[in-house]
Design an enzyme around this catalytic site. Sequence first.
Site, mmCIF file in Angstrom:
data_model
loop_
_atom_site.group_PDB
_atom_site.id
_atom_site.type_symbol
_atom_site.label_atom_id
_atom_site.label_comp_id
_atom_site.label_asym_id
_atom_site.label_seq_id
_atom_site.Cartn_x
_atom_site.Cartn_y
_atom_site.Cartn_z
ATOM 1 N N ARG A 1 7.107 52.489 -34.432
ATOM 2 C CA ARG A 1 6.061 53.670 -33.756
ATOM 3 C C ARG A 1 6.510 54.316 -33.022
ATOM 4 O O ARG A 1 6.397 55.274 -31.992
ATOM 5 C CB ARG A 1 4.930 53.519 -33.100
ATOM 6 C CG ARG A 1 4.075 52.226 -33.751
ATOM 7 C CD ARG A 1 3.167 51.875 -32.978
ATOM 8 N NE ARG A 1 2.868 49.926 -33.482
ATOM 9 C CZ ARG A 1 1.782 49.251 -32.387
ATOM 10 N NH1 ARG A 1 0.975 49.969 -31.447
ATOM 11 N NH2 ARG A 1 1.668 47.784 -32.918
ATOM 12 N N GLU B 1 10.380 53.634 -37.631
ATOM 13 C CA GLU B 1 9.221 52.692 -38.602
ATOM 14 C C GLU B 1 7.779 53.151 -37.728
ATOM 15 O O GLU B 1 8.088 53.726 -37.036
ATOM 16 C CB GLU B 1 9.147 51.168 -37.896
ATOM 17 C CG GLU B 1 8.434 50.940 -38.570
ATOM 18 C CD GLU B 1 6.782 50.433 -37.439
ATOM 19 O OE1 GLU B 1 5.633 50.151 -38.651
ATOM 20 O OE2 GLU B 1 6.845 51.097 -36.341
ATOM 21 N N HIS C 1 -1.442 53.689 -35.990
ATOM 22 C CA HIS C 1 -1.152 52.617 -35.982
ATOM 23 C C HIS C 1 -3.557 52.228 -35.955
ATOM 24 O O HIS C 1 -3.203 51.433 -37.144
ATOM 25 C CB HIS C 1 -0.086 51.903 -34.805
ATOM 26 C CG HIS C 1 -0.434 50.188 -34.934
ATOM 27 N ND1 HIS C 1 -2.194 49.296 -34.572
ATOM 28 C CD2 HIS C 1 0.275 49.762 -35.633
ATOM 29 C CE1 HIS C 1 -1.767 48.149 -34.767
ATOM 30 N NE2 HIS C 1 -0.533 48.201 -35.813
ATOM 31 N N LYS D 1 -1.153 51.124 -43.864
ATOM 32 C CA LYS D 1 -2.237 50.519 -42.696
ATOM 33 C C LYS D 1 -3.121 49.768 -43.643
ATOM 34 O O LYS D 1 -4.157 50.934 -43.086
ATOM 35 C CB LYS D 1 -2.387 51.093 -41.487
ATOM 36 C CG LYS D 1 -1.378 51.247 -40.225
ATOM 37 C CD LYS D 1 -1.443 49.493 -39.585
ATOM 38 C CE LYS D 1 -2.531 49.057 -38.717
ATOM 39 N NZ LYS D 1 -2.067 48.473 -37.971
ATOM 40 N N ASP E 1 10.829 48.425 -29.695
ATOM 41 C CA ASP E 1 10.017 49.835 -28.873
ATOM 42 C C ASP E 1 11.217 50.140 -28.139
ATOM 43 O O ASP E 1 11.100 51.215 -27.716
ATOM 44 C CB ASP E 1 9.008 49.702 -28.024
ATOM 45 C CG ASP E 1 7.953 48.640 -28.510
ATOM 46 O OD1 ASP E 1 7.493 49.063 -29.525
ATOM 47 O OD2 ASP E 1 7.671 47.396 -28.534
#
Length: 245
Positions: free
Chosen positions: A10, A36, A51, A113, A231
């Site tokens: 993310r 990503e 997300h 998603k 992350d």
Amino acid sequence: MKRIENIAHRGASAVCPENTMVAFERSLELGATGIETDVQLSSDGRLVLIHDETLSRTAGAEGWVKDKSFEELRNLDAGAWFHADFAGERIPSLDELFDLVRGKDILLNLELKNGIISYKGMEEKIIQAIRDWDMEQQVILSSFNHASLVRCKRLAPEIRTALLYMEKLYRPYDYAARLEASALHPYKQAVTREEVAAALAQGIATHPFTINDLAKMQELIDMGVKGIITDVPDVLAALTAVHSH
């Protein structure tokens, strides 16, 4: 030795609000070789990067992504929840991220998603966008919805797919080969050395998620994974720099 793909989960989500342009830009500054992100559809069919299926956690609003128009989504604040410094960050469109990374040596991992909400026509839309931007070689499509990835593969055999999964699978490499996937994206606890090797023997890479711990990164690199979703791309970048000398 080919580089270990350093895939920012993310974006640089440890130091920036996840899935925003500032997070994506920062991840590249921190040494990420890949990004990503999560793709959903607005009510008027635009591809947006967020997300959760709902807006409350990262966009400070009630309701579902699928029920809001692109313009309504763009009016939300996707940064303030993380820190006041990021107030005013927007939910990005897929096009904005393509614009950032096109022509750079950056892998783009787009997660569809569509496990909870089955976004109709999403596969066609995402593939059209990838082709419009000439991003076929830079993108890998992933999802927990493996039927959707098979659909993507049928529509666009030239675009790589990656199977996301949480639990232990039996011979995941055979399953991936049957689905013509290029990679396995297992949860970090669901990966073994034997599976990484067996997958590689079939030309299938393993990119586990989400690894922020240095010792675990090292352990996975020793197992032979081809990439790590993290992350903290700066932590992984420092580690892989040591390896390459």
